[in-house]
Design an enzyme around this catalytic site. Structure first.
Site, short mmCIF file in Angstrom:
data_model
loop_
_atom_site.label_atom_id
_atom_site.label_comp_id
_atom_site.label_asym_id
_atom_site.label_seq_id
_atom_site.Cartn_x
_atom_site.Cartn_y
_atom_site.Cartn_z
CE LYS A 142 -4.38 -1.91 1.42
NZ LYS A 142 -5.48 -1.96 2.41
NE ARG A 194 -8.08 -8.50 0.69
CZ ARG A 194 -7.77 -7.68 -0.31
NH1 ARG A 194 -6.81 -6.78 -0.14
NH2 ARG A 194 -8.41 -7.75 -1.47
#
Length: 251
Positions: A199, A233
């Site tokens: 991210k 995840r």
């Protein structure tokens, strides 16, 4: 949890678009690399993403979910906030509904999960990055409200997971605050799922593109496990499985 993006515009560059066979192959490979769960998504949630129709999202995900549910040997999750998409995926064999809006967009997802005995992931999300008070207090309040609605709809509390929503409705620095204070979510008494993989808050800190965030992801995954995360995840399953094994052993 291995990420299977059946999208053409994933922020991480791993979107498989309409490549049904590629998506199934990726999911199967992730299981051999150590994935305990697979999360199939048909609409990008990156900032500035282009929304897709419900029918298009079903077309992207339904067959992939069915194939993986039959062949992968691990639980399959559908990453959606749309009731119709979740319904199609559950009928195809998904046993987890992963709602990036924590029941605020489609409260009926809770009833669907209850009727089909699915687990339910509730992620914190909001429009904008302004918070009226302390960010962790706001996140906890949001997630507890979602869990209360899920239980009232018939989902056993032990089948509800919570996700603080790294990268959703938060600035880069707010994401770091959530990471530092992640263990506060344990006060809710629910399993914690977290997604930091590749991210932008990692990219901004290291000044690196999405293709070069493996080590940064590994650091955040380690920190998350040590602070109480139960599920991570990730895109890079083989590497992160090793990271998790070591971090879990330390914990």
């Amino acid at each position: 949890m291995g990420i299977v993006n059946v999208t053409p515009d994933s922020f991480s560059g791993d979107g498989l678009g309409a490549d049904y066979e590629g998506a199934v192959a990726q999911g199967m490979r992730m299981v051999t690399e150590g994935a305990d769960l697979l999360d199939v998504g048909g609409e990008s949630t990156r900032p500035g993403h282009v929304p897709v129709s419900t029918s298009a999202e079903i077309a992207r995900t339904e067959a992939v979910v069915r194939e993986l549910a039959e062949a992968a040997g691990v639980p399959v999750s559908i990453d959606t906030y749309k009731l119709e998409v979740a319904e199609a995926a559950v009928k195809a064999g998904a046993t987890i509904v992963n709602d990036v809006w924590g029941l605020t967009r489609s409260p009926a997802l809770a009833k669907l999960a209850a009727e089909h005995e699915c687990a339910l992931v509730l992620m914190h999300n909001q429009d904008g990055t302004d918070y009226a008070g302390d960010i962790m207090s706001e996140i906890k309040r949001f997630l507890e409200a979602g869990a209360t609605l899920a239980v009232a709809s018939g989902v056993p509390r032990e089948r509800v997971l919570i996700d603080p929503g790294i990268g959703f409705g938060k600035t880069a620095e707010q994401n770091w605050v959530v990471m530092r204070r992640l263990e506060e979510l344990r006060e809710l008494g629910l399993p914690i799922l977290i997604g930091t993989s590749r991210k932008s808050f990692i990219g901004k800190l290291l000044d690196l593109p999405v293709t070069e965030r493996l080590e940064g992801t590994a650091a955040t995954v380690t920190a998350a496990v040590l602070r109480g995360a139960n599920v991570v995840r990730v895109h890079d399953v083989e590497e992160m499985t090793r990271v998790v094994r070591v971090a879990d052993h330390m914990r």
